[in-house]
Design an enzyme around this catalytic site. Structure first.
Site, PDB file in Angstrom:
ATOM      1  N   GLY A 171      11.281  -8.632   9.655  1.00 59.04           N
ATOM      2  CA  GLY A 171      11.330  -8.262  11.082  1.00 59.04           C
ATOM      3  C   GLY A 171      10.009  -8.579  11.759  1.00 59.04           C
ATOM      4  O   GLY A 171       9.595  -7.907  12.711  1.00 59.04           O
ATOM      5  N   GLY A 180       9.419  -8.934  15.603  1.00 58.43           N
ATOM      6  CA  GLY A 180       9.771  -7.792  16.441  1.00 58.43           C
ATOM      7  C   GLY A 180       8.568  -7.158  17.118  1.00 58.43           C
ATOM      8  O   GLY A 180       7.427  -7.597  16.959  1.00 58.43           O
ATOM      9  N   GLN A 181       8.840  -6.086  17.871  1.00 55.63           N
ATOM     10  CA  GLN A 181       7.774  -5.426  18.636  1.00 55.63           C
ATOM     11  C   GLN A 181       6.647  -4.970  17.706  1.00 55.63           C
ATOM     12  O   GLN A 181       5.475  -5.233  17.958  1.00 55.63           O
ATOM     13  CB  GLN A 181       8.332  -4.215  19.410  1.00 55.63           C
ATOM     14  CG  GLN A 181       7.299  -3.588  20.341  1.00 55.63           C
ATOM     15  CD  GLN A 181       7.720  -2.223  20.879  1.00 55.63           C
ATOM     16  OE1 GLN A 181       8.677  -1.616  20.412  1.00 55.63           O
ATOM     17  NE2 GLN A 181       6.984  -1.733  21.863  1.00 55.63           N
ATOM     18  N   ASP A 212      17.547 -13.904   6.788  1.00 54.95           N
ATOM     19  CA  ASP A 212      18.567 -12.938   7.187  1.00 54.95           C
ATOM     20  C   ASP A 212      18.559 -11.873   6.102  1.00 54.95           C
ATOM     21  O   ASP A 212      18.790 -12.182   4.928  1.00 54.95           O
ATOM     22  CB  ASP A 212      19.939 -13.617   7.270  1.00 54.95           C
ATOM     23  CG  ASP A 212      21.017 -12.635   7.746  1.00 54.95           C
ATOM     24  OD1 ASP A 212      20.821 -11.412   7.608  1.00 54.95           O
ATOM     25  OD2 ASP A 212      22.048 -13.108   8.255  1.00 54.95           O
ATOM     26  N   ILE A 213      18.300 -10.635   6.475  1.00 56.20           N
ATOM     27  CA  ILE A 213      18.102  -9.580   5.492  1.00 56.20           C
ATOM     28  C   ILE A 213      19.376  -9.310   4.683  1.00 56.20           C
ATOM     29  O   ILE A 213      19.330  -8.675   3.628  1.00 56.20           O
ATOM     30  CB  ILE A 213      17.581  -8.285   6.187  1.00 56.20           C
ATOM     31  CG1 ILE A 213      16.810  -7.414   5.201  1.00 56.20           C
ATOM     32  CG2 ILE A 213      18.698  -7.511   6.860  1.00 56.20           C
ATOM     33  CD1 ILE A 213      15.571  -7.996   4.643  1.00 56.20           C
ATOM     34  N   TYR A 230      22.387   4.463  14.892  1.00 51.98           N
ATOM     35  CA  TYR A 230      20.993   4.191  14.508  1.00 51.98           C
ATOM     36  C   TYR A 230      20.401   5.402  13.767  1.00 51.98           C
ATOM     37  O   TYR A 230      19.843   5.266  12.671  1.00 51.98           O
ATOM     38  CB  TYR A 230      20.194   3.879  15.776  1.00 51.98           C
ATOM     39  CG  TYR A 230      18.708   3.687  15.593  1.00 51.98           C
ATOM     40  CD1 TYR A 230      18.210   2.565  14.935  1.00 51.98           C
ATOM     41  CD2 TYR A 230      17.803   4.598  16.131  1.00 51.98           C
ATOM     42  CE1 TYR A 230      16.837   2.371  14.805  1.00 51.98           C
ATOM     43  CE2 TYR A 230      16.434   4.408  16.011  1.00 51.98           C
ATOM     44  CZ  TYR A 230      15.950   3.289  15.347  1.00 51.98           C
ATOM     45  OH  TYR A 230      14.594   3.102  15.221  1.00 51.98           O
ATOM     46  N   LYS A 243      19.226   5.942   9.824  1.00 54.91           N
ATOM     47  CA  LYS A 243      17.864   6.370   9.451  1.00 54.91           C
ATOM     48  C   LYS A 243      17.916   7.568   8.505  1.00 54.91           C
ATOM     49  O   LYS A 243      17.150   7.644   7.551  1.00 54.91           O
ATOM     50  CB  LYS A 243      17.033   6.702  10.698  1.00 54.91           C
ATOM     51  CG  LYS A 243      16.645   5.495  11.538  1.00 54.91           C
ATOM     52  CD  LYS A 243      15.743   4.524  10.798  1.00 54.91           C
ATOM     53  CE  LYS A 243      15.201   3.423  11.699  1.00 54.91           C
ATOM     54  NZ  LYS A 243      14.476   2.378  10.947  1.00 54.91           N
TER      55      LYS A 243
HETATM   56  N1  LIG Z   1       9.750   0.360  18.524  1.00 47.33           N
HETATM   57  C1  LIG Z   1       9.992   1.644  18.489  1.00 47.33           C
HETATM   58  O1  LIG Z   1       9.854   2.347  19.496  1.00 47.33           O
HETATM   59  C2  LIG Z   1      10.436   2.300  17.194  1.00 47.33           C
HETATM   60  C3  LIG Z   1      10.572   3.690  17.149  1.00 47.33           C
HETATM   61  C4  LIG Z   1      11.002   4.297  15.978  1.00 47.33           C
HETATM   62  C5  LIG Z   1      11.228   3.520  14.843  1.00 47.33           C
HETATM   63  N2  LIG Z   1      11.088   2.179  14.903  1.00 47.33           N
HETATM   64  C6  LIG Z   1      11.380   1.397  13.687  1.00 47.33           C
HETATM   65  O2  LIG Z   1      10.363   0.463  13.413  1.00 47.33           O
HETATM   66  C7  LIG Z   1      10.934  -0.713  12.833  1.00 47.33           C
HETATM   67  C8  LIG Z   1      10.539  -1.925  13.646  1.00 47.33           C
HETATM   68  O3  LIG Z   1      11.000  -1.719  14.974  1.00 47.33           O
HETATM   69  P1  LIG Z   1      10.710  -2.732  16.173  1.00 47.33           P
HETATM   70  O4  LIG Z   1      10.536  -1.918  17.373  1.00 47.33           O
HETATM   71  O5  LIG Z   1       9.682  -3.709  15.795  1.00 47.33           O
HETATM   72  O6  LIG Z   1      12.135  -3.417  16.268  1.00 47.33           O
HETATM   73  P2  LIG Z   1      12.506  -4.820  16.925  1.00 47.33           P
HETATM   74  O7  LIG Z   1      13.917  -4.772  17.352  1.00 47.33           O
HETATM   75  O8  LIG Z   1      11.488  -5.226  17.900  1.00 47.33           O
HETATM   76  O9  LIG Z   1      12.381  -5.772  15.638  1.00 47.33           O
HETATM   77  C9  LIG Z   1      13.350  -5.775  14.627  1.00 47.33           C
HETATM   78  C10 LIG Z   1      13.454  -7.194  14.118  1.00 47.33           C
HETATM   79  O10 LIG Z   1      14.559  -7.250  13.176  1.00 47.33           O
HETATM   80  C11 LIG Z   1      15.061  -8.588  13.251  1.00 47.33           C
HETATM   81  N3  LIG Z   1      16.428  -8.639  12.726  1.00 47.33           N
HETATM   82  C12 LIG Z   1      17.581  -8.177  13.266  1.00 47.33           C
HETATM   83  N4  LIG Z   1      18.621  -8.471  12.470  1.00 47.33           N
HETATM   84  C13 LIG Z   1      18.123  -9.126  11.395  1.00 47.33           C
HETATM   85  C14 LIG Z   1      18.684  -9.661  10.217  1.00 47.33           C
HETATM   86  N5  LIG Z   1      20.003  -9.625   9.968  1.00 47.33           N
HETATM   87  N6  LIG Z   1      17.870 -10.255   9.320  1.00 47.33           N
HETATM   88  C15 LIG Z   1      16.537 -10.335   9.541  1.00 47.33           C
HETATM   89  N7  LIG Z   1      15.937  -9.848  10.647  1.00 47.33           N
HETATM   90  C16 LIG Z   1      16.720  -9.244  11.552  1.00 47.33           C
HETATM   91  C17 LIG Z   1      15.019  -8.936  14.728  1.00 47.33           C
HETATM   92  O11 LIG Z   1      14.929 -10.322  14.880  1.00 47.33           O
HETATM   93  C18 LIG Z   1      13.770  -8.205  15.214  1.00 47.33           C
HETATM   94  O12 LIG Z   1      12.700  -9.117  15.342  1.00 47.33           O
HETATM   95  C19 LIG Z   1      12.443  -0.459  12.766  1.00 47.33           C
HETATM   96  O13 LIG Z   1      12.785   0.069  11.508  1.00 47.33           O
HETATM   97  C20 LIG Z   1      12.662   0.597  13.830  1.00 47.33           C
HETATM   98  O14 LIG Z   1      13.799   1.363  13.568  1.00 47.33           O
HETATM   99  C21 LIG Z   1      10.692   1.544  16.047  1.00 47.33           C
END
Ligand SMILES: NC(=O)c1ccc[n+]([C@@H]2O[C@H](COP(=O)([O-])OP(=O)(O)OC[C@H]3O[C@@H](n4cnc5c(N)ncnc54)[C@H](O)[C@@H]3O)[C@@H](O)[C@H]2O)c1
Length: 333
Positions: free
Chosen positions: A16, A19-20, A61-62, A151, A155
């Site tokens: 990931g 991602g953010q 792809d996970i 979601y 978790k």
């Molecule tokens: N950002 C927040 O506010 C927040 C809050 C609580 C928990 N989290 C947790 O932190 C972690 C990261 O969150 P984030 O905000 O960076 O999420 P995000 O959505 O920005 O990033 C998740 C990434 O997963 C990738 N993804 C989706 N499906 C996929 C697949 N099949 N195979 C491979 N990659 C795939 C996406 O391309 C994305 O880049 C997650 O577990 C999320 O639940 C985030």
């Protein structure tokens, strides 16, 4: 086969990674351990950024277990930061996909950890594990976990799965329940706390914002540098200090949408905010307002650094004059 800086430094896979959180965590880990030690795995082709050029980048792809095994073997990975997820709002739009990605994806990583003797896994849980009947204030580590979103459900199940693999197979998973994360580099991925980032962007862009939760909606939040520090700190903590294995509560600051709007108005007096709740209001209403993270502070020394005022100053300084969040490459299939 590889040119790692040293075999004694960790060889890290970040899933990931575009991602953010992943995009910033990957760069922080590369800064700490060297570019070649940290493999960024994104769902689609490499982004046009430092993420793809400052170290190895792989498409993963996970749900593809053989691709996951291949990457782990190719780079002799011994630590995984597993960040792949479908977040709360997106997960409600596609619950089946959320189940697959969040839970089966996690199980794939845990199984690979068993098979390839991965030393440590970091996997973030979320305040979404709590539900409407959980106490809202100073919510404790061990309280009612009865979420109403897919979601949140993944978790809770994920936390239990991690605990099971730890107790049964000795897989060393470290986990924290992140609150909403605020950042300016990569756009958030479709969660219920996205309003906290969107408000800054619209304040700078048009000086007005229509918020998708009510003015008084209060949620626990954290600035990205704190979130990155927490991930690395708990992953590097002595195993014996981590007494609460499934996942740790974690927080930095709580504020309402109205309080954030007022804090932004201190710097941009002509900014106005309207409130038009949509389906995400119900999710926000089911989550706590403030979190008790005493166990994180006691066990592994957690201490947040950014309060609301510092977050607002830093966000406006870094987004201004032109808001420039990079938008993630598409993540649905
Ligand atoms: N950002 C927040 O506010 C927040 C809050 C609580 C928990 N989290 C947790 O932190 C972690 C990261 O969150 P984030 O905000 O960076 O999420 P995000 O959505 O920005 O990033 C998740 C990434 O997963 C990738 N993804 C989706 N499906 C996929 C697949 N099949 N195979 C491979 N990659 C795939 C996406 O391309 C994305 O880049 C997650 O577990 C999320 O639940 C985030």
């Amino acid at each position: 086969m590889n040119n790692f800086a040293s075999l004694s430094t960790p060889r890290i896979l970040v899933t990931g990674a575009t991602g953010q959180i992943g995009s910033e965590l990957t760069m922080a880990l590369r800064q700490k351990y060297g570019g070649s030690q940290v493999i960024a795995a994104g769902h689609t082709t490499a982004p046009d950024s430092l993420l793809a050029t400052s170290g190895p980048f792989e498409v993963l792809d996970i749900l593809d277990t053989s691709a996951l095994s291949h990457i782990i073997q190719k780079y002799q990975v011994d630590t995984v930061y597993h960040l792949v997820s479908l977040l709360s709002a997106k997960g409600e739009k596609n619950p089946d996909l959320a189940w697959q990605i969040n839970l089966i994806g996690l199980k794939n990583v845990l199984d690979a950890a068993r098979e390839y003797k991965i030393k440590k896994i970091f996997w973030p849980s979320s305040i979404a594990v709590f539900g409407p009947d959980t106490p809202k204030m100073n919510t404790s580590q061990s309280t009612i976990l009865n979420p109403t979103t897919m979601y949140g459900l993944t978790k809770v199940a994920g936390e239990l799965l991690c605990q099971y693999y730890f107790l049964k197979y000795g897989v060393d998973v470290r986990s924290i329940r992140y609150p909403g994360i605020i950042s300016y580099k990569t756009a958030p991925g479709g969660g219920t706390t996205d309003w906290a980032v969107d408000m800054f962007i619209q304040a700078l862009r048009t000086r007005d914002y229509t918020c998708f939760v009510r003015e008084e909606t209060t949620l626990p939040m954290m600035y990205m540098p704190d979130a990155i520090r927490a991930a690395i700190q708990i992953t590097e903590a002595e195993a014996s200090t981590l007494r609460h294995r499934p996942s740790y509560n974690l927080t930095a600051v709580s504020f309402s949408a109205g309080e954030l709007a007022m804090a932004i108005q201190q710097h941009l007096p002509d900014f106005t905010c309207a409130y038009q709740p949509d389906e995400r209001q119900m999710i926000a209403d089911s989550w706590p307002q403030t979190i008790d993270d005493t166990f994180s502070r006691n066990d592994w020394g957690w201490q947040p650094q950014f309060n609301l005022d510092m977050i607002v100053r830093d966000m406006l300084a870094n987004l201004s004059p032109v808001e420039k969040l990079s938008v993630q490459t598409t993540n649905t299939h």
